[in-house]
Every structure is written in structure tokens, then in C-alpha cells.
Design a protein around this motif. Structure first.
Motif, PDB file in Angstrom:
ATOM      1  N   PRO A  95       0.830  -1.209   0.000  1.00  0.00           N
ATOM      2  CA  PRO A  95       0.000   0.000   0.000  1.00  0.00           C
ATOM      3  C   PRO A  95       0.859   1.252   0.000  1.00  0.00           C
ATOM      4  CG  PRO A  95      -0.709  -1.544   1.698  1.00  0.00           C
ATOM      5  CD  PRO A  95       0.614  -2.029   1.202  1.00  0.00           C
ATOM      6  N   VAL A  96       0.330   2.334  -0.545  1.00  0.00           N
ATOM      7  CA  VAL A  96       1.056   3.606  -0.587  1.00  0.00           C
ATOM      8  C   VAL A  96       0.181   4.700   0.003  1.00  0.00           C
ATOM      9  CG1 VAL A  96       2.310   2.896  -2.660  1.00  0.00           C
ATOM     10  CG2 VAL A  96       0.225   4.253  -2.896  1.00  0.00           C
ATOM     11  N   PRO A  97       0.797   5.783   0.443  1.00  0.00           N
ATOM     12  CA  PRO A  97      -0.015   6.909   0.928  1.00  0.00           C
ATOM     13  C   PRO A  97      -0.857   7.499  -0.200  1.00  0.00           C
ATOM     14  CG  PRO A  97       2.288   7.136   1.601  1.00  0.00           C
ATOM     15  CD  PRO A  97       2.237   6.026   0.599  1.00  0.00           C
ATOM     16  N   GLU A  98      -1.990   8.044   0.167  1.00  0.00           N
ATOM     17  CA  GLU A  98      -2.811   8.736  -0.818  1.00  0.00           C
ATOM     18  C   GLU A  98      -2.006   9.900  -1.398  1.00  0.00           C
ATOM     19  OE1 GLU A  98      -6.463   9.426  -2.945  1.00  0.00           O
ATOM     20  OE2 GLU A  98      -5.605   7.736  -1.858  1.00  0.00           O
ATOM     21  N   PRO A  99      -1.966  10.059  -2.732  1.00  0.00           N
ATOM     22  CA  PRO A  99      -1.197  11.152  -3.335  1.00  0.00           C
ATOM     23  C   PRO A  99      -1.658  12.517  -2.844  1.00  0.00           C
ATOM     24  CG  PRO A  99      -1.906   9.566  -4.996  1.00  0.00           C
ATOM     25  CD  PRO A  99      -2.624   9.203  -3.727  1.00  0.00           C
ATOM     26  N   ASP A 100      -0.716  13.431  -2.752  1.00  0.00           N
ATOM     27  CA  ASP A 100      -0.987  14.794  -2.319  1.00  0.00           C
ATOM     28  C   ASP A 100      -2.063  15.408  -3.213  1.00  0.00           C
ATOM     29  OD1 ASP A 100      -0.994  17.493  -1.769  1.00  0.00           O
ATOM     30  OD2 ASP A 100       1.169  17.770  -1.976  1.00  0.00           O
ATOM     31  N   PRO A 101      -3.246  15.721  -2.671  1.00  0.00           N
ATOM     32  CA  PRO A 101      -4.351  16.196  -3.524  1.00  0.00           C
ATOM     33  C   PRO A 101      -4.061  17.538  -4.191  1.00  0.00           C
ATOM     34  CG  PRO A 101      -4.928  16.381  -1.194  1.00  0.00           C
ATOM     35  CD  PRO A 101      -3.648  15.608  -1.253  1.00  0.00           C
ATOM     36  N   ASP A 152       5.153   0.492  -6.666  1.00  0.00           N
ATOM     37  CA  ASP A 152       4.002   0.522  -5.758  1.00  0.00           C
ATOM     38  C   ASP A 152       2.948   1.519  -6.225  1.00  0.00           C
ATOM     39  OD1 ASP A 152       5.276  -1.355  -4.217  1.00  0.00           O
ATOM     40  OD2 ASP A 152       6.038   0.083  -2.749  1.00  0.00           O
ATOM     41  N   GLY A 153       3.397   2.693  -6.705  1.00  0.00           N
ATOM     42  CA  GLY A 153       2.448   3.695  -7.191  1.00  0.00           C
ATOM     43  C   GLY A 153       1.710   3.233  -8.423  1.00  0.00           C
ATOM     44  N   ASN A 154       2.388   2.499  -9.276  1.00  0.00           N
ATOM     45  CA  ASN A 154       1.752   1.955 -10.471  1.00  0.00           C
ATOM     46  C   ASN A 154       0.638   0.977 -10.089  1.00  0.00           C
ATOM     47  OD1 ASN A 154       1.749   1.148 -13.481  1.00  0.00           O
ATOM     48  ND2 ASN A 154       2.215  -0.799 -12.466  1.00  0.00           N
ATOM     49  N   VAL A 164       1.687  11.499  -9.395  1.00  0.00           N
ATOM     50  CA  VAL A 164       2.007  11.952  -8.036  1.00  0.00           C
ATOM     51  C   VAL A 164       2.227  10.750  -7.125  1.00  0.00           C
ATOM     52  CG1 VAL A 164       1.184  13.269  -6.044  1.00  0.00           C
ATOM     53  CG2 VAL A 164       0.810  14.154  -8.358  1.00  0.00           C
ATOM     54  N   ALA A 165       1.444   9.689  -7.322  1.00  0.00           N
ATOM     55  CA  ALA A 165       1.642   8.479  -6.522  1.00  0.00           C
ATOM     56  C   ALA A 165       2.982   7.818  -6.819  1.00  0.00           C
ATOM     57  CB  ALA A 165       0.509   7.493  -6.779  1.00  0.00           C
ATOM     58  N   CYS A 166       3.411   7.866  -8.080  1.00  0.00           N
ATOM     59  CA  CYS A 166       4.651   7.192  -8.478  1.00  0.00           C
ATOM     60  C   CYS A 166       5.902   7.995  -8.158  1.00  0.00           C
ATOM     61  CB  CYS A 166       4.607   6.898  -9.977  1.00  0.00           C
ATOM     62  SG  CYS A 166       3.492   5.563 -10.453  1.00  0.00           S
ATOM     63  N   HIS A 167       5.783   9.298  -8.000  1.00  0.00           N
ATOM     64  CA  HIS A 167       6.955  10.149  -7.798  1.00  0.00           C
ATOM     65  C   HIS A 167       6.747  11.086  -6.600  1.00  0.00           C
ATOM     66  CE1 HIS A 167       8.803   8.907 -11.600  1.00  0.00           C
ATOM     67  NE2 HIS A 167       7.635   9.082 -12.175  1.00  0.00           N
TER      68      HIS A 167
END
Length: 439
Positions: free
Chosen positions: A125-131, A420-422, A170-173
Motif C-alpha cells: 500500500p502507498v499513501p494517498e497522493p498529495d491532492p 508501488d504507485g503503479n 504523483v503516486a509514483c513520484h
């Protein structure tokens, strides 16, 4: 004759690292003594592979001392969910070394999002991307697509929005220092998908004539050097269709942000991608279903590799060329791309079945070549993905221990975060994807 086997991974890593000074290695090899209480890195630790590496977490924390804070590999502390089925505890997003699948699809922080669950799939799991960043990247990329390169007709706008590329990138980077850095990756991602959809897939694509189209598109990434008489005609051709316009523009932005070595690396990986497109297109023309090993070989080229390979450019630093070229690093990148692409096969399975024509993906090839039911073929594809993921993690950890140069450690972490972001994007993009009813 005996089979040659795999090339040994004991390559020239020590000599390559020596170019960066013995003092760098000495510092990296003794890091973490003062920072024993900091959060551990999210670089995956292999599950029951080889001998234990007790010093790995110390190495991955990165250098300490004056002026080294920017090189730290420690993740920002996040609260990760405890898996609801496996019972395996999680610390800072890293499962313990049993390698058991993480059952919760909820992000590590923030409000839960709707997520698709593939039972038994191994992921982190990854953190929710910065909105805020997601919104800004989404705004900028649509402006670029509509106004700068005229990428798609008006009737495709809903599909473009549903792709959610801002949330994806944003999730990937998450370590990108600015939105401008994120936009470098976002433009390239959109351009690559335009080429795939319009040249190869369901927006007018065809295997007939594909080689010529891809060659001309590739010249937007790798410029033609010809005579003065013919140069203007080539330059004009780069505006002939939306895939070439997108490639040309995205590459111009990338070259401004990257070093010459990083740009050349990316061109090489895009040539790999286009070679994979051609193989798949050739099989479609001859109605050939490849053997499973042949399909996996094609997927090593037709895969996501160009995306994680630019993680250092997006992060604002550079992995030196001689370290990137090491066989051990090439193996890590290949495994990362392969695992990430089988994720796409799994989540896009029903989408492709519903599309016109016959689409090759790993479950389809397994069913055909190994005589499996659709359900059993899909479940075996999950196992193939999990094996690739664990191999990726084991090779990453071994390389980090063998060559603890700060830029290499940061790059390895960036690739792991991209993987993980992918997965997160595929799992949460319910606009595009749904799962088969196999459970």
C-alpha cells in the motif's frame, strides 16, 4: 552443449562505485549509527531469499552527517494499515520478511479510496497522493494536451479525464521536488499512451504499417541528422499527427530537465518499448499465440520500463551512467518493469476481453498454451506476478548491499516506489478497470 545459464551478477559494481571516491563508500557503509531511531526505508526487503542481510536497513537509511540530509532514503513516517487477512504486521509500508500478500487496498494515510482487490496479489500500500499536487498536475497536463499538442478530439475528453494521470504520477513520484519535475514524467506518460492507443490499440491502431509509424514517431525522441535539403521535411513531419506532436513536445521538456546521459538512457528504453510493440503487432498479423516464455520475453520490452527509469530525473538528481549500466541494475529495472506490466495484464483483463479483436495478455496466453481454465490461468498469472515482485525485491536489496552509493540507493528506492504507485493507480482506477468474477 550445456546451457550457458545466467550471466553472473558479480559484475564491475565495486570498480564503478570507486569512481565516486572511497570516502563516499566509507560514509555510506557506516551510516545510520546516529539515526537508529529514524523511520526505515520503504525499499522492499526480500522474503526468505539467500542469507540474511542484517546491515541492509542501516545501509538504506543513507548517509549521515553535515550536508547529507537531502540524500537520506528514510521515508516520511506514515501509518500503514495492518493486513486484514494475512495477519502480517506492517511497518512504514514494508511487510515483514514473510513475503505474504498485503490484503488491505486502503492507502497508508488519508481517506480510503474505492479499490479493486485481487486475492493473493503481492503489493505494498502507498499513501494517498498529495491532492494539491494531483489537482495542479491534472490541470497542467490537460492544458498541454489540448492547447499545446492537440492530442485528442473533443469526444475523447472523458477518457482522458478518466485516465487520472495526475493521481498516477504523483503516486509514483512522491519525491519530486516541484510540480515542474512531475510534469516531465506526466507528459511522457501521456505521449506514450497516445502512441499505444492511436498506433497500436483501440483508437484506430493496427499492426499493418506499424513499423513505419513507430519509426517516424521515434525520430521525435531521437532526432534525425540528415542533409540540409531534407531536414525541413523531417521537422515538419513531427507535427503530422498527435502522437508525434506529443512525443516531440514531451521530449523537449524532458531534455531541458535531464542530463544528456539521462536523455540517452530514456531513448534507449523507448526503443525497447517500440520493439515490443512490433513483436505484438507481428503476432496479431499472423494470428499467433506465443508460448508463455515468448510472451514474457515480449513483455520485457513492451512494458512500463521507460517510466521508472527516469525516476532520478523526476527526483532532481542523476544516477551516473556507469552505475545505471551495471548488469545487476539492468536486472532490477527489467524485473520492476515486468512485474508492473503483469499488474496491467491482471487489472485490464476484463477491459481487453470486452474490446474488439483478440488481445494478448498473460492469462489469455496461459489458458491457451497450458490448457488452463480462464480462472486457473488468471490465478497462475497472479503467481507469476508475485514471483517477479519477490525477485525484484531480492535483487534490489542485494544490489543496495553490494554498492551502497547514495545516488544508487535513492534510485533503487525510487524504482520501488514507482512500482508501488503503479499498482495503486491500477487498483483504484475503477473508471478504466474491473475484475473478473473468479472469487
Amino acid at each position: 552443449m550445456p546451457e550457458p545459464g545466467l550471466s553472473p551478477l558479480q559484475s564491475s559494481l565495486p570498480s564503478a562505485a570507486a569512481h565516486f571516491g572511497a570516502h563516499v563508500l566509507a560514509q555510506a557503509a557506516t551510516v545510520g549509527v546516529e539515526a537508529a531511531d529514524t523511520a526505515p526505508s520503504t525499499l522492499p526487503v526480500p522474503a526468505a531469499v539467500g542469507e540474511p542481510m542484517p546491515d541492509l536497513s542501516r545501509i538504506l537509511r543513507g548517509p549521515s552527517g553535515l550536508g547529507t540530509a537531502g540524500l537520506s532514503l528514510a521515508a516520511r513516517p506514515v501509518e500503514a494499515p495492518v493486513p486484514v487477512e494475512s495477519g502480517v504486521p506492517v511497518a512504514s509500508g514494508v511487510p515483514v520478511a514473510t513475503g505474504a500478500p498485503v490484503a488491505s487496498g486502503a492507502p497508508a494515510s488519508g481517506a480510503p479510496v474505492e479499490a479493486l482487490e485481487i486475492p493473493g496479489l503481492y503489493y505494498h500500500p502507498v499513501p494517498e497522493p498529495d491532492p494539491v499536487r494531483v489537482e495542479e498536475v491534472s490541470r497542467r497536463i490537460k492544458d498541454w494536451a489540448v492547447d499545446e499538442v492537440e492530442l485528442f478530439p473533443e469526444e475523447w475528453e472523458g477518457q482522458f479525464d478518466g485516465f487520472s494521470v495526475g493521481r498516477y504520477m504523483v503516486a509514483c513520484h512522491p519525491d519530486a521536488p516541484t510540480v515542474d519535475h512531475l510534469m516531465v514524467a506526466t507528459r511522457l506518460m501521456v505521449a506514450e499512451n497516445a502512441v499505444d492507443d492511436i498506433y497500436c490499440e483501440d483508437h484506430g491502431g493496427s499492426p499493418i504499417g506499424l513499423g513505419g509509424r513507430l519509426l517516424l514517431a521515434h525520430t521525435a525522441l531521437d532526432p534525425v541528422h540528415t542533409t540540409a535539403e531534407y531536414q525541413p521535411q523531417w521537422a515538419e513531419s513531427l507535427h503530422a499527427d498527435s502522437p508525434r506532436r506529443a512525443y516531440r513536445s514531451a521530449m523537449e521538456y524532458f531534455v531541458r530537465q535531464s542530463t544528456p546521459s539521462q536523455a540517452d538512457r530514456f531513448r534507449h528504453d523507448m526503443a525497447r518499448l517500440h520493439l515490443g510493440y512490433l513483436a505484438e503487432g507481428a503476432w496479431a498479423q499472423t494470428d499467433h499465440t506465443p508460448e508463455v516464455w515468448e510472451y514474457l520475453a515480449m513483455r520485457q520490452y513492451n512494458n512500463f520500463r521507460p517510466c521508472p527509469t527516469i525516476t532520478d530525473t523526476v527526483g532532481g538528481y542523476e544516477l551516473p551512467a556507469d552505475l545505471h549500466a551495471q548488469p545487476a541494475m539492468q536486472r532490477v529495472l527489467a524485473l520492476a518493469g515486468n512485474a508492473s506490466t503483469i499488474v496491467n495484464d491482471l487489472y485490464s483483463y476484463t477491459k481487453e476481453l470486452a474490446s474488439p479483436g483478440r488481445h494478448l495478455n498473460l492469462p489469455v496466453v496461459l489458458a491457451d498454451r497450458e490448457g488452463l481454465s480462464e480462472r486457473d490461468a488468471y490465478l497462475k498469472a497472479v503467481e507469476v506476478h508475485n514471483d517477479l515482485m519477490r525477485d525484484f525485491e531480492a535483487e534490489s536489496a542485494a544490489l543496495a548491499a553490494a554498492c551502497p552509493v547514495p545516488s544508487l540507493l535513492r534510485f533503487l528506492k525510487g524504482v520501488a516506489v514507482w512500482v508501488d504507485g503503479n499498482h495503486y493507480w491500477h487498483q483504484t482506477n475503477t473508471f478504466r478497470y474491473s475484475l473478473p468474477d473468479f472469487w
